[in-house]
Design a protein around this motif. Sequence first.
Motif, PDB file in Angstrom:
ATOM      1  N   TYR A 127       2.205   0.978  -2.625  1.00 33.28           N
ATOM      2  CA  TYR A 127       3.138  -0.126  -2.864  1.00 33.28           C
ATOM      3  C   TYR A 127       3.798  -0.606  -1.592  1.00 33.28           C
ATOM      4  CZ  TYR A 127       6.797   3.557  -2.761  1.00 33.28           C
ATOM      5  OH  TYR A 127       7.613   4.597  -2.408  1.00 33.28           O
ATOM      6  N   LYS A 128       4.303  -1.839  -1.648  1.00 31.52           N
ATOM      7  CA  LYS A 128       5.192  -2.316  -0.581  1.00 31.52           C
ATOM      8  C   LYS A 128       6.317  -3.109  -1.218  1.00 31.52           C
ATOM      9  CE  LYS A 128       2.925  -6.672   0.812  1.00 31.52           C
ATOM     10  NZ  LYS A 128       1.594  -6.519   0.179  1.00 31.52           N
ATOM     11  N   ILE A 129       7.432  -3.156  -0.508  1.00 31.93           N
ATOM     12  CA  ILE A 129       8.639  -3.752  -1.068  1.00 31.93           C
ATOM     13  C   ILE A 129       8.657  -5.265  -0.862  1.00 31.93           C
ATOM     14  CG2 ILE A 129      11.163  -3.658  -1.076  1.00 31.93           C
ATOM     15  CD1 ILE A 129       9.855  -0.988  -1.847  1.00 31.93           C
ATOM     16  N   GLU A 130       8.234  -5.708   0.319  1.00 30.16           N
ATOM     17  CA  GLU A 130       8.316  -7.130   0.616  1.00 30.16           C
ATOM     18  C   GLU A 130       7.331  -7.913  -0.265  1.00 30.16           C
ATOM     19  OE1 GLU A 130       8.792  -9.882   4.599  1.00 30.16           O
ATOM     20  OE2 GLU A 130       7.209  -8.383   4.610  1.00 30.16           O
ATOM     21  N   ASP A 131       7.794  -9.026  -0.839  1.00 28.43           N
ATOM     22  CA  ASP A 131       6.947  -9.827  -1.725  1.00 28.43           C
ATOM     23  C   ASP A 131       6.026 -10.685  -0.871  1.00 28.43           C
ATOM     24  OD1 ASP A 131       5.802 -11.421  -3.613  1.00 28.43           O
ATOM     25  OD2 ASP A 131       7.684 -12.288  -4.363  1.00 28.43           O
ATOM     26  N   GLY A 153       5.481   7.355   6.067  1.00 34.53           N
ATOM     27  CA  GLY A 153       6.698   8.110   5.809  1.00 34.53           C
ATOM     28  C   GLY A 153       7.342   8.762   7.020  1.00 34.53           C
ATOM     29  N   LEU A 154       7.559   8.009   8.067  1.00 29.61           N
ATOM     30  CA  LEU A 154       8.329   8.482   9.221  1.00 29.61           C
ATOM     31  C   LEU A 154       9.230   7.345   9.692  1.00 29.61           C
ATOM     32  CD1 LEU A 154       5.717  10.385  11.446  1.00 29.61           C
ATOM     33  CD2 LEU A 154       7.572  11.400  10.124  1.00 29.61           C
ATOM     34  N   TYR A 157       8.348   3.898  11.523  1.00 30.64           N
ATOM     35  CA  TYR A 157       7.666   2.759  10.907  1.00 30.64           C
ATOM     36  C   TYR A 157       8.668   1.861  10.198  1.00 30.64           C
ATOM     37  CZ  TYR A 157       3.490   5.536  11.786  1.00 30.64           C
ATOM     38  OH  TYR A 157       2.496   6.254  12.389  1.00 30.64           O
ATOM     39  N   LYS A 158       8.951   0.744  10.831  1.00 34.46           N
ATOM     40  CA  LYS A 158       9.867  -0.248  10.242  1.00 34.46           C
ATOM     41  C   LYS A 158       9.247  -1.609  10.437  1.00 34.46           C
ATOM     42  CE  LYS A 158      14.100   2.318  11.267  1.00 34.46           C
ATOM     43  NZ  LYS A 158      14.336   2.982  12.548  1.00 34.46           N
ATOM     44  N   TRP A 159       8.952  -2.272   9.343  1.00 39.43           N
ATOM     45  CA  TRP A 159       8.277  -3.568   9.477  1.00 39.43           C
ATOM     46  C   TRP A 159       9.250  -4.675   9.831  1.00 39.43           C
ATOM     47  CZ3 TRP A 159       4.766  -0.564   9.914  1.00 39.43           C
ATOM     48  CH2 TRP A 159       4.106   0.135   8.917  1.00 39.43           C
ATOM     49  N   ILE A 160       8.731  -5.681  10.512  1.00 42.26           N
ATOM     50  CA  ILE A 160       9.525  -6.888  10.709  1.00 42.26           C
ATOM     51  C   ILE A 160       9.105  -7.868   9.611  1.00 42.26           C
ATOM     52  CG2 ILE A 160       9.925  -6.624  13.191  1.00 42.26           C
ATOM     53  CD1 ILE A 160       7.570  -8.459  13.683  1.00 42.26           C
ATOM     54  N   PRO A 161       9.979  -8.841   9.291  1.00 38.23           N
ATOM     55  CA  PRO A 161       9.666  -9.754   8.186  1.00 38.23           C
ATOM     56  C   PRO A 161       8.308 -10.432   8.408  1.00 38.23           C
ATOM     57  CG  PRO A 161      11.920 -10.072   8.929  1.00 38.23           C
ATOM     58  CD  PRO A 161      11.285  -9.123   9.891  1.00 38.23           C
ATOM     59  N   GLN A 162       7.545 -10.582   7.312  1.00 42.67           N
ATOM     60  CA  GLN A 162       6.183 -11.097   7.467  1.00 42.67           C
ATOM     61  C   GLN A 162       6.134 -12.490   8.073  1.00 42.67           C
ATOM     62  OE1 GLN A 162       4.446 -10.962   3.552  1.00 42.67           O
ATOM     63  NE2 GLN A 162       6.187 -11.972   2.613  1.00 42.67           N
ATOM     64  N   GLN A 163       7.188 -13.299   7.839  1.00 42.35           N
ATOM     65  CA  GLN A 163       7.154 -14.648   8.398  1.00 42.35           C
ATOM     66  C   GLN A 163       7.039 -14.602   9.919  1.00 42.35           C
ATOM     67  OE1 GLN A 163       6.501 -17.194   6.434  1.00 42.35           O
ATOM     68  NE2 GLN A 163       6.033 -18.056   8.460  1.00 42.35           N
ATOM     69  N   GLU A 164       7.766 -13.644  10.549  1.00 46.81           N
ATOM     70  CA  GLU A 164       7.690 -13.511  12.008  1.00 46.81           C
ATOM     71  C   GLU A 164       6.285 -13.132  12.448  1.00 46.81           C
ATOM     72  OE1 GLU A 164      10.750 -11.092  13.888  1.00 46.81           O
ATOM     73  OE2 GLU A 164      12.180 -11.692  12.331  1.00 46.81           O
ATOM     74  N   VAL A 165       5.651 -12.249  11.664  1.00 43.23           N
ATOM     75  CA  VAL A 165       4.293 -11.831  12.015  1.00 43.23           C
ATOM     76  C   VAL A 165       3.341 -13.018  11.906  1.00 43.23           C
ATOM     77  CG1 VAL A 165       2.399 -10.257  11.481  1.00 43.23           C
ATOM     78  CG2 VAL A 165       4.771  -9.508  11.161  1.00 43.23           C
ATOM     79  N   SER A 292       1.543  -4.576   7.151  1.00 44.75           N
ATOM     80  CA  SER A 292       1.019  -3.545   6.273  1.00 44.75           C
ATOM     81  C   SER A 292       1.262  -3.877   4.812  1.00 44.75           C
ATOM     82  CB  SER A 292       1.684  -2.209   6.593  1.00 44.75           C
ATOM     83  OG  SER A 292       1.222  -1.231   5.681  1.00 44.75           O
ATOM     84  N   ASP A 293       0.379  -3.373   3.948  1.00 50.37           N
ATOM     85  CA  ASP A 293       0.578  -3.515   2.507  1.00 50.37           C
ATOM     86  C   ASP A 293       1.194  -2.255   1.903  1.00 50.37           C
ATOM     87  OD1 ASP A 293      -0.283  -6.134   2.232  1.00 50.37           O
ATOM     88  OD2 ASP A 293      -2.384  -5.519   2.315  1.00 50.37           O
ATOM     89  N   HIS A 294       1.682  -1.371   2.798  1.00 46.00           N
ATOM     90  CA  HIS A 294       2.368  -0.165   2.328  1.00 46.00           C
ATOM     91  C   HIS A 294       3.857  -0.279   2.668  1.00 46.00           C
ATOM     92  CE1 HIS A 294      -1.257   2.310   1.527  1.00 46.00           C
ATOM     93  NE2 HIS A 294      -1.792   1.479   2.400  1.00 46.00           N
ATOM     94  N   ALA A 295       4.649   0.499   1.961  1.00 37.55           N
ATOM     95  CA  ALA A 295       6.081   0.517   2.230  1.00 37.55           C
ATOM     96  C   ALA A 295       6.346   1.174   3.571  1.00 37.55           C
ATOM     97  CB  ALA A 295       6.808   1.276   1.126  1.00 37.55           C
ATOM     98  N   ASP A 296       7.303   0.654   4.329  1.00 37.06           N
ATOM     99  CA  ASP A 296       7.727   1.306   5.565  1.00 37.06           C
ATOM    100  C   ASP A 296       8.773   2.377   5.221  1.00 37.06           C
ATOM    101  OD1 ASP A 296       9.897  -0.266   4.933  1.00 37.06           O
ATOM    102  OD2 ASP A 296       9.971  -1.325   6.856  1.00 37.06           O
ATOM    103  N   TRP A 297       9.323   3.007   6.227  1.00 38.74           N
ATOM    104  CA  TRP A 297      10.290   4.093   6.020  1.00 38.74           C
ATOM    105  C   TRP A 297      11.496   3.641   5.195  1.00 38.74           C
ATOM    106  CZ3 TRP A 297      10.892   9.194   6.294  1.00 38.74           C
ATOM    107  CH2 TRP A 297      12.180   9.726   6.451  1.00 38.74           C
ATOM    108  N   PRO A 298      12.145   2.538   5.583  1.00 36.61           N
ATOM    109  CA  PRO A 298      13.261   2.098   4.743  1.00 36.61           C
ATOM    110  C   PRO A 298      12.781   1.767   3.325  1.00 36.61           C
ATOM    111  CG  PRO A 298      13.315   0.960   6.856  1.00 36.61           C
ATOM    112  CD  PRO A 298      12.009   1.690   6.799  1.00 36.61           C
ATOM    113  N   GLY A 299      11.584   1.205   3.192  1.00 35.84           N
ATOM    114  CA  GLY A 299      11.050   0.836   1.883  1.00 35.84           C
ATOM    115  C   GLY A 299      10.835   2.047   0.995  1.00 35.84           C
ATOM    116  N   LEU A 300      10.266   3.111   1.552  1.00 40.50           N
ATOM    117  CA  LEU A 300      10.032   4.334   0.769  1.00 40.50           C
ATOM    118  C   LEU A 300      11.351   4.906   0.266  1.00 40.50           C
ATOM    119  CD1 LEU A 300       7.356   6.024   3.066  1.00 40.50           C
ATOM    120  CD2 LEU A 300       6.950   5.098   0.778  1.00 40.50           C
TER     121      LEU A 300
END
Lengths: 362, 531
Positions: A127-131, A153-154, A157-165, A292-300
Amino acid sequence: MITDRVVAGPINQPVFMGLLQFTSKGIYCKQADVYIDPWKSVEKALITHGHSDHARHGHKQYLCHQHSRSILKLRLGKNINIQTVKYGESVSINGVDISFHPAGHIIGSAQIRLEYKGCVWVVSGDYKIEDDGLSGAYTPIKCQYFITECTFGLPVYKWIPQQEVFDDINNWWQQNNKEGKTTVLIGYSLGKAQRLIQGLDTSIGPILTHGAVENINQALRDDGIKLNDTVSVTPDFDKKKFANAIVVAPPSAAGTNWLKKFHPYSIGIASGWMGLRGPRRRRTVDRGFVLSDHADWPGLNQAVQASGAEYVIATHGYTNAFARWLNEKGVQASVENTLFEGELPEIKEGSNSGSTNDKTEN
Amino acid sequence: MQRFTRLFNELDQTTKTNQKVQALVDYFEEAAEEDKIWTIALLSGKRPGRSVGASFLRVWAAEVGNIPDWLFEESYHVVGDLAETISLVFPQAEKKMNRSLTYWINFLKNLRELDEDTKKERVTGAWLQMAPYERFVFNKLITGGFRVGVSQKLMVRALSKHTGIDENKLAHKLMGNWQPEAINFKQFFFSSNPEEDLSRPYPFYLAYALEGDAEALGDVNDWQVERKWDGIRGQVIARGKKVYVWSRGEELITEKFPEFHGLADKLPDGTVLDGEILAFKEGKPLSFNHLQTRIGRKNISRKVLENAPAVLMVYDLLENQGKDIRDRPLSERRKMLEEVVKKTGCEEVLKTSQIVKSQSWEELGRERQLSRKYYSEGLMLKKTDSTYKVGRKKGDWWKWKVDPMTIDAVMIYAMRGHGRRANLYTDYTFAVWDGDQLVPFAKAYSGLTDQEIIAVDAFVKKNTIERFGPVRSVKPELVFEIAFEGINKSSRHKSGVALRFPRMHRWRKDKPASEANNLEDLFALLKQYGG
C-alpha cells in the motif's frame, strides 16, 4: 545484534494462532478455508493485487477486486476461475465476513478485512498513502490485528510529494527534447508505468510504450480505466514519426537491443530505491526519480496508528527494524516470513512485475 | 552553498567523463574565487580539518530526528554513508538559507574551539536550514570523503579548459601540501613567478597491469625490465639543503623515515628520486607487514627502526640539478640516476633497482615466475625511450605481475557494503576446513561482476542463519577461489595467517562446500612463500 523477534518460527509451522495463521502455503484463514496471496496452490485464494509475488498460478478459485480481473486473466490465463468484488462489498464464508478496501498501491489493489465473532484482521498487501489518482485512495481500516508490508520501513525513506517528482520528470523530458534526445523512463509494467503515463505532461510530446506496458494498458482500458493515449512500439515502428517522444518501458528493457533504436536517448528510472545515493549510483541510468507505490516511513507509521491495531505483523521489507520500533512505541509487533518480495532493491521494487510474468513482453 | 551542491549533484548523476568536465567548467565560470579554491581542494581530498567527531553527529541526528540510536545505526548500515544517513533521517528544512561554500567552511573551522553543547546547537541549527541534499553535502564537509568520481586528471582537464593553462603544469601545481585557506585563485594559477614550494613533488607515473601476451610488446630489447617491489611508492626530494619524502597518496611522510634525513647533505641540490620504500634487512626486502609498523604510528621507536629498517629502491630520476628531466627518455634518465646514486655513496639507504636482463620474452616469463623468490610481485616493463608521464597511462609502462596464489574457500559471513554498494551484501568472510570445522581466514569484497554480486546478495538474504547488526552468518554453501599476493604468519588471526590483497578470483559453482581447501593447504603455502 537484532533480537526483536517476538513471535517467530519456521514458516512451515503455524505459529500464530487466531483467525489467520502463517502456513507453508501462505496466510490462512481456517474458519473460512481461504488463503490470502498464497504462494502454493490452494482451493480458494483471496488476492490483494496483481503483482506476481501476490497473485500466483495454480489456485482453483480466485477472489479479487474488480479492477484486478483483466490483469489476473492476462497474467495467469484466460480460463482461471475468478470472482470479483467492489471496494467495501462484503462476502460471507462460513461466518467470516470478508471485504476489500482501497490500498492505493496499484490499480485494483486492496487491503483485505476479515471479521469473525467481533475479531477483525486486516491484511494490507502492499500500500501507499498518497493518492495517485488511479489506484483508489488508501483508506485506514480499524482492526485488532494488522498484517503490514514494510518495504521501506526505515526512517531514511521519506517521499516528496508526487507533483514535485512529476515536475522533475517533465522538465527532464523537455530538456532532452531540446538536446535532440529521446527520453526513456523505466518503471514496472503494472502499476508504476500507468502512474507515470498519467503524470506526464502530454503537451511536451507523445508517449510511447514497450509491449509489456502496453499489454497491461490494454487490459486496464478493457476494464474501463481511462489512461493517457499511448503508442505501442512495434517492430516496424518508425522513430521519425514521433519527435519529442518519451518511452515508458519495464526494467527488463534497460540495457537491451530494443532500446538501441531510440539512440540518442537519456534514460531515467522511477523507484523508491532511488531515494538512496548508493542504489542511484549503481544503476547505470542518467536520472533516478524517487517515486514509489509503497508507503514510506511516515506512511507506515500513519497506517499502523490509523488502524488502531493492538497487534502488528510485519511480513516483508525491513521487518525486524520496524517491528522493534513498534514494540518500543508500545504497539505489540512481530515478524513473519513470507514469500512476498520485500528486500529486492536491486532488480525489482518490493512487489513487481518482474521475470515471472515477463512472458507477456515481446 | 547551493551552487556547489548543484555541482556535486551533477557530478554524482553522471558517469560520463565529458559531462563531469563540463559541469566543473560551468561551475568554475560561475562560482566565487574563494569557493573555487575550496572546491578544488575538496575534490582533491583535502578537507577543512575535523571540527566535530562523527560519533557526536550520530547522536545529535538521532536526537533531532527523534529516533532511537539503534534505528539510526540500522539505517546507517542500509544507507552505507554517515553524511547521507544524517541528511535523510531529518525533518524537512524549516527555513532555507543560502550561504556560500566558504561561509560554511569557516563556520566549521570556528566550531573547533567551542564546547560540545554550543557545537551541537550550531550544527543542528545549520541542518535545519538546509534541504536534504545540501545537508548531505554539508555533512561531507565535516566527515570528508567527497568521492564523486572526479579524478585528479579529470579536474585538471576542467581547470585547464577554464584557465587555459597546460594540463601537466596544472597537475604539478596541485601536488603537495598547498593550503586552500592561504591562497588566492588568481595568484595560485596565474602569477608569472610563483614562489616555488621547495617540497612539491611531481605527479607519479603509474602503470597498468599487462593483460595478454608480452610478445605483443615487440622487441624485448626495447624494454627496460625491473622487479616490481611491494612497498610504498615514494619520491625523495632534496632541495634547499632539506629532504622531503612523499608517498604516492600525496602524503608527506618525511618524519616516518629518519633513514632518509641524512640525504639532505648527500644528494646534490635539486634532486628528485622516484622509488619504492621497502623494509630491508640482510640484503633482502622484508614483507609489507614490517613496513606497516612504520606508517601506522606517530612515534617511531628504536625497536621498530631496528626491526624494519627502510631503504629507497630507486627507479627513476625526475629532477637533476634543479632541472625537470621527465621529458628525457628513460635510458638517459637511468644513466644519470646511476651516476647520482653512485656519487651519493649511501648504499645503506639508496639502492638502485636492478635491471633484469634477458634475450627473449620467454626467458623473461620464466624470470617472472621466480618473482616470489626475490620477494617481489612480478616484473615492471618500461620502454627505454619512454618519458615520465603524469598519472596512469597505457603503452610505455606495464606491470607484469606473477600469478596470484589461490585457495578454494567457503563463504560464511556477509556484510553490507558502502557507497555504491550500500544495502547489498558485498563484503564476505571466507573459511577453510579444519577437520569438520570451518575456520575464517580472509575477507574479500572485490572480484565479482555486478550480476554475481546480485546473485550472492540474494543467496545471503535467503540463507541467513543469524544477524549481527550489518553482518549475517550464512549457510556454508558457496565456494569461491580466493586469490592473493602474499601470505604471512599472524597471531592476530584465528587461522594463524594473514593474506595480502585477497579477492575473489572465481565463483566455484562446480564445487560443493565439502571440497573447499583446508587449513593444511594454507600452511603449506605459508611454508613455501611466507615471510
